[in-house]
Design an enzyme around this catalytic site. Structure first.
Site, mmCIF file in Angstrom:
data_model
loop_
_atom_site.group_PDB
_atom_site.id
_atom_site.type_symbol
_atom_site.label_atom_id
_atom_site.label_comp_id
_atom_site.label_asym_id
_atom_site.label_seq_id
_atom_site.Cartn_x
_atom_site.Cartn_y
_atom_site.Cartn_z
ATOM 1 N N CYS A 306 40.544 39.789 40.992
ATOM 2 C CA CYS A 306 39.545 38.999 40.312
ATOM 3 C C CYS A 306 38.629 37.899 41.113
ATOM 4 C CB CYS A 306 40.117 38.276 39.437
ATOM 5 S SG CYS A 306 41.666 36.957 39.998
ATOM 6 N N HIS A 354 43.731 33.583 37.133
ATOM 7 C CA HIS A 354 42.566 34.681 36.945
ATOM 8 C C HIS A 354 41.224 34.098 36.816
ATOM 9 C CE1 HIS A 354 41.263 38.623 35.916
ATOM 10 N NE2 HIS A 354 40.553 38.193 34.873
ATOM 11 N N HIS A 366 34.889 41.176 34.771
ATOM 12 C CA HIS A 366 36.175 40.780 35.514
ATOM 13 C C HIS A 366 36.993 41.895 36.101
ATOM 14 C CE1 HIS A 366 39.500 40.441 32.340
ATOM 15 N NE2 HIS A 366 38.599 41.623 31.949
#
Length: 394
Positions: A306, A354, A366
């Protein structure tokens, strides 16, 4: 004489009672069935599908957090290794200069020994062939003494600096060793979390996997609904701002006409007009990565995690972001979710495990998790409460 004793029936005794062989076999079967029932858990003992789903989601979330710790440890290890290499190279060069200073000092000492190190006395003067010889020898000794002193000073300085660099190198090596341990621990943690999640999923039946997929679809539908609501609120907010700017402009214009002035609008230009241009470049890069696999610790070009994706996207726009989510969250200005603009970074969970790149209308690009691919998804993919913050990096 014949015996009147009756023969005992075959079989065994259980609690003082004679049992025939058939009864014994039956008891053995019951015992085996009891053991089997104990060894194999019943359906009631198995976790529910919802519990499995929650456990798997938690494991993936923990793996994401551990991945960021791995990234931080890896970055620290890389920097520390470079520092150690630089220090060791410096120590080697200083050691060479120290040896040269030592040789120079030795040569002066030898020369002084050959010419005589004592202060010239009357005897030396009398033994000289001439007064001029005495003067020349005295001058040579003075020069040797001065040069020797410089050599001693240089040697002492070189020795002190070399010892200090060796100490720094030793400390840096110790730090590097600790960083490598942290890196190894973080890597093992990620692998363990992912392995456990895979094991849980592998134990599901085909029917359970189908039900799990249905649950996931419902979550996505809810996330999409939330994204649509946010998009509507943001559109209303934009319209409100446009109306406010128009009213302000009209008011300023009317005031200017009544006073005979040339009136000017009170600055509707955003603080950083170049942000939109940079964000477009970052988003163009991110869109080009859609479909590439998530790989923890990866920074491209073939795969990403990420924070690796967000870092690479903004790098394409000429903005340098730190490597980890822990640092990226501090690399800009925090804004409310309702004011998120394309290009902003959306962070998730209390541990910042994240991050995604906002593209507008409640959506982001993402790199989700292992086994998934870079994709567009609602920022509410794991519920509204999972959103930690939104940061504008440029």
């Amino acid at each position: 004489m014949a015996s009147h004793r009756k023969s005992r029936p075959t079989g065994t005794r259980v609690a003082g009672i004679r049992t025939p062989a058939l009864a014994t076999a039956a008891l053995t079967s019951v015992a085996l069935l009891s053991q089997t029932a104990t060894a194999a858990p019943s359906d009631d003992d198995r976790p529910s599908l919802e519990e499995v789903e929650k456990k798997v989601d938690d494991l993936y979330r923990q793996a994401g957090s551990a991945t960021e710790k791995y990234n931080a440890a890896k970055e620290k290890t890389t920097k520390q290794r470079k520092r150690v290499d630089t220090l060791l190279d410096d120590v080697a060069k200083r050691t060479q200069r120290l040896n040269e200073a030592r040789e120079e000092l030795g040569s002066y000492a030898s020369a002084q020994y050959r010419t005589g190190s004592a202060i010239p006395e009357t005897t030396t003067f009398l033994l000289a062939d001439s007064p001029q010889d005495y003067v020349d020898r005295n001058h040579l000794l003075s020069r040797l003494t001065g040069r020797q002193k410089d050599a001693v000073d240089d040697f002492t300085t070189q020795q002190s600096e070399t010892m200090e660099k060796r100490r720094e190198a030793t400390e840096s090596l110790a730090t590097l060793t600790e960083s490598q341990k942290d890196l190894k621990t973080a890597k093992a943690t990620v692998q363990k979390k992912l392995s456990t999640a895979r094991e849980l999923l592998s134990e599901l039946t085909a029917e359970e996997k189908a039900r799990l997929a249905a649950i996931e679809r419902k979550k996505q539908e809810e996330a999409a609904r939330k994204a649509a609501e946010l998009a509507e609120r943001q559109a209303e907010e934009r319209e409100r701002r446009v109306r406010a700017a128009q009213e302000e402009s009209e008011a300023a214009s009317g005031s200017s006409e009544s006073s005979g002035g040339t009136g000017a609008s009170s600055g509707s230009t955003p603080p950083d007009a170049s942000y939109g241009t940079k964000a477009e470049k970052a988003l163009a890069f991110a869109r080009a990565q859609i479909g590439k696999p998530y790989v923890w610790g990866a920074t491209g070009p073939g795969s990403y995690d990420c924070s690796g994706l967000t870092q690479a996207a903004w790098k394409a726009a000429g903005v340098t972001l730190p490597r980890t989510t822990y640092d990226q969250v501090n690399a800009g200005t925090t804004v409310p979710v309702s004011q998120a603009q394309p290009g902003d970074l959306v962070f998730f969970y209390d541990d910042l495990g994240h991050v995604g790149l906002y593209i507008g209308n409640g959506m982001m690009i993402h790199a989700p998790k292992p086994g998934a691919y870079v994709r567009e998804e609602s920022i509410f993919y794991d519920g509204e409460s999972s959103i930690h913050s939104v940061v504008r990096p440029a």
